[in-house]
Motif scaffolding. Structure first.
Motif, PDB file in Angstrom:
ATOM      1  N   MET A   1       6.100  21.236   3.246  1.00 20.05           N
ATOM      2  CA  MET A   1       5.862  21.962   1.995  1.00 20.05           C
ATOM      3  C   MET A   1       7.015  21.719   1.033  1.00 20.05           C
ATOM      4  N   GLY A   2       6.712  21.584  -0.273  1.00 19.68           N
ATOM      5  CA  GLY A   2       7.746  21.350  -1.266  1.00 19.68           C
ATOM      6  C   GLY A   2       7.470  20.072  -2.032  1.00 19.68           C
ATOM      7  N   VAL A   3       8.536  19.379  -2.413  1.00 23.88           N
ATOM      8  CA  VAL A   3       8.440  18.133  -3.169  1.00 23.88           C
ATOM      9  C   VAL A   3       9.073  17.025  -2.346  1.00 23.88           C
ATOM     10  N   SER A   4       8.343  15.944  -2.146  1.00 29.83           N
ATOM     11  CA  SER A   4       8.858  14.833  -1.355  1.00 29.83           C
ATOM     12  C   SER A   4       8.674  13.516  -2.095  1.00 29.83           C
ATOM     13  N   THR A   5       9.522  12.551  -1.780  1.00 27.40           N
ATOM     14  CA  THR A   5       9.469  11.231  -2.409  1.00 27.40           C
ATOM     15  C   THR A   5       9.383  10.155  -1.336  1.00 27.40           C
ATOM     16  N   SER A   6       8.504   9.189  -1.544  1.00 30.82           N
ATOM     17  CA  SER A   6       8.380   8.046  -0.645  1.00 30.82           C
ATOM     18  C   SER A   6       8.261   6.775  -1.475  1.00 30.82           C
ATOM     19  N   VAL A   7       8.352   5.629  -0.813  1.00 33.37           N
ATOM     20  CA  VAL A   7       8.274   4.332  -1.502  1.00 33.37           C
ATOM     21  C   VAL A   7       7.160   3.520  -0.834  1.00 33.37           C
ATOM     22  N   PRO A   8       5.917   3.674  -1.302  1.00 32.04           N
ATOM     23  CA  PRO A   8       4.794   2.992  -0.655  1.00 32.04           C
ATOM     24  C   PRO A   8       4.722   1.502  -0.962  1.00 32.04           C
ATOM     25  N   ASP A   9       5.310   1.099  -2.074  1.00 33.93           N
ATOM     26  CA  ASP A   9       5.302  -0.305  -2.479  1.00 33.93           C
ATOM     27  C   ASP A   9       6.607  -0.637  -3.191  1.00 33.93           C
ATOM     28  N   LYS A  10       6.932  -1.900  -3.211  1.00 33.11           N
ATOM     29  CA  LYS A  10       8.137  -2.327  -3.905  1.00 33.11           C
ATOM     30  C   LYS A  10       8.065  -1.940  -5.380  1.00 33.11           C
ATOM     31  N   GLY A  11       9.089  -1.266  -5.853  1.00 32.40           N
ATOM     32  CA  GLY A  11       9.154  -0.881  -7.256  1.00 32.40           C
ATOM     33  C   GLY A  11       8.418   0.397  -7.600  1.00 32.40           C
ATOM     34  N   VAL A  12       7.768   1.027  -6.622  1.00 34.49           N
ATOM     35  CA  VAL A  12       6.962   2.220  -6.883  1.00 34.49           C
ATOM     36  C   VAL A  12       7.498   3.400  -6.081  1.00 34.49           C
ATOM     37  N   ALA A  13       7.741   4.520  -6.748  1.00 36.51           N
ATOM     38  CA  ALA A  13       8.125   5.768  -6.082  1.00 36.51           C
ATOM     39  C   ALA A  13       6.953   6.726  -6.151  1.00 36.51           C
TER      40      ALA A  13
ATOM     41  N   PRO B   1      17.457   2.039  -9.784  1.00 40.73           N
ATOM     42  CA  PRO B   1      17.244   0.719 -10.403  1.00 40.73           C
ATOM     43  C   PRO B   1      16.147  -0.098  -9.736  1.00 40.73           C
ATOM     44  N   ASP B   2      15.782   0.266  -8.504  1.00 40.67           N
ATOM     45  CA  ASP B   2      14.724  -0.470  -7.808  1.00 40.67           C
ATOM     46  C   ASP B   2      13.327   0.041  -8.147  1.00 40.67           C
ATOM     47  N   VAL B   3      13.248   1.154  -8.844  1.00 44.17           N
ATOM     48  CA  VAL B   3      11.955   1.755  -9.186  1.00 44.17           C
ATOM     49  C   VAL B   3      11.542   1.343 -10.593  1.00 44.17           C
ATOM     50  N   ARG B   4      10.286   0.929 -10.734  1.00 50.34           N
ATOM     51  CA  ARG B   4       9.770   0.530 -12.042  1.00 50.34           C
ATOM     52  C   ARG B   4       8.573   1.373 -12.487  1.00 50.34           C
ATOM     53  N   CYS B   5       8.074   2.180 -11.565  1.00 47.14           N
ATOM     54  CA  CYS B   5       6.977   3.092 -11.907  1.00 47.14           C
ATOM     55  C   CYS B   5       6.975   4.246 -10.908  1.00 47.14           C
ATOM     56  N   VAL B   6       6.649   5.435 -11.391  1.00 45.97           N
ATOM     57  CA  VAL B   6       6.560   6.636 -10.552  1.00 45.97           C
ATOM     58  C   VAL B   6       5.112   7.109 -10.536  1.00 45.97           C
ATOM     59  N   VAL B   7       4.618   7.442  -9.354  1.00 47.04           N
ATOM     60  CA  VAL B   7       3.297   8.061  -9.216  1.00 47.04           C
ATOM     61  C   VAL B   7       3.506   9.510  -8.799  1.00 47.04           C
ATOM     62  N   LEU B   8       2.917  10.428  -9.561  1.00 42.98           N
ATOM     63  CA  LEU B   8       3.023  11.856  -9.277  1.00 42.98           C
ATOM     64  C   LEU B   8       1.689  12.343  -8.744  1.00 42.98           C
ATOM     65  N   THR B   9       1.692  12.863  -7.522  1.00 43.27           N
ATOM     66  CA  THR B   9       0.460  13.330  -6.893  1.00 43.27           C
ATOM     67  C   THR B   9       0.703  14.670  -6.218  1.00 43.27           C
ATOM     68  N   ALA B  10      -0.344  15.227  -5.623  1.00 43.69           N
ATOM     69  CA  ALA B  10      -0.223  16.529  -4.967  1.00 43.69           C
ATOM     70  C   ALA B  10      -1.101  16.566  -3.728  1.00 43.69           C
ATOM     71  N   ALA B  11      -0.690  17.346  -2.746  1.00 43.88           N
ATOM     72  CA  ALA B  11      -1.478  17.577  -1.548  1.00 43.88           C
ATOM     73  C   ALA B  11      -2.351  18.811  -1.744  1.00 43.88           C
TER      74      ALA B  11
END
Length: 251
Positions: free
Chosen positions: A1-13, A44-54
């Protein structure tokens, strides 16, 4: 529960919000979300962020029960600051933000997606500002980025919602997909953006923000002043207790 960050693809958080049962965020949750978005954008390795919810829906706004439990106006002020922090973090993120929306997107959820760079939504997604039914005001600034002005006013005054398909017709939702395809579709768009040069995509984000006709941060903070006035006057509590209906006028 809360806010979490993962890196599913290169350049994407991928930032996931999870506050059961309906993703109504407490004060701390808004600030945690803001911190996660800022950290991802600064990487610097991130070029796009995806914001989603469970869970059942993307966002149900602020945790009203948290405000009702607190004495005085401390929780209200905290929610005001938390929302402003999260909305600004999305808008000011150094790289584009793609919002992946399912289920309900209400109140503060509109503030998030209205400041995002792109919206991918599931077929069951609905969007609205039930603020007047909650004894609050705010986020018209962000709803106005999704629909034309007169439609924004009607949605605001009536607390009605609109579907993802309707928003796609206005050009504010990029793609509408079956719910099981939502995350894949959002990540596909993010991967396409992430193929761009990292330095150049940051320049592009700053340039596009710089030509916006409305200062979204100042506009939203102006709205919040009226929310606080509604609480000081006592009308906010009265409206929340009657679920947004003026019983005296119906009598």
């Amino acid at each position: 529960m809360g806010v979490s960050t993962s890196v599913p693809d290169k350049g994407v958080a991928l930032i996931t919000v999870d506050f059961p049962p309906v993703n109504a965020l407490p004060v701390r949750g808004w600030h945690d979300l803001a911190a996660a978005v800022r950290a991802a954008g600064a990487d610097p390795d991130v070029r796009c962020v995806v914001l989603t919810a469970a869970g059942r829906g993307f966002n149900a706004g602020v945790d009203i029960k948290e405000m009702q439990r607190a004495a005085g106006h401390e929780a209200l002020i905290g929610a005001n600051h938390g929302c402003a922090d999260a909305f600004a973090a999305v808008y000011d993120c150094e790289v584009p933000v793609v919002a992946a929306v399912h289920g309900f997107c209400l109140g503060g959820g509109i503030g998030l997606v209205g400041n995002a760079d792109a919206i991918v939504a599931s077929e069951d997604a609905s969007f609205g500002l039930p603020e007047l039914d909650r004894g609050a005001l705010g986020a018209a600034t962000h709803l106005a980025r999704l629909v034309p002005q007169h439609l924004m006013r009607i949605l605001y005054y009536t607390s009605r919602t609109v579907t993802a398909r309707e928003l796609q017709g206005h050009g504010s939702v990029w793609q509408v997909v079956p719910r099981e395809r939502l995350l894949d579709a959002a990540l596909e768009l993010a991967r396409e953006i992430a193929l761009k040069d990292g330095y150049l995509i940051r320049l592009a984000k700053a340039a596009i923000n710089g030509i916006d006709p409305v200062d979204v941060r100042r506009s939203y903070r102006f709205e919040q002043g009226f929310t606080f006035e509604a609480n000081l006057s006592g009308v906010a509590d009265r409206v929340r207790d009657t679920f947004g209906t003026d019983r005296e006028k119906q009598a």
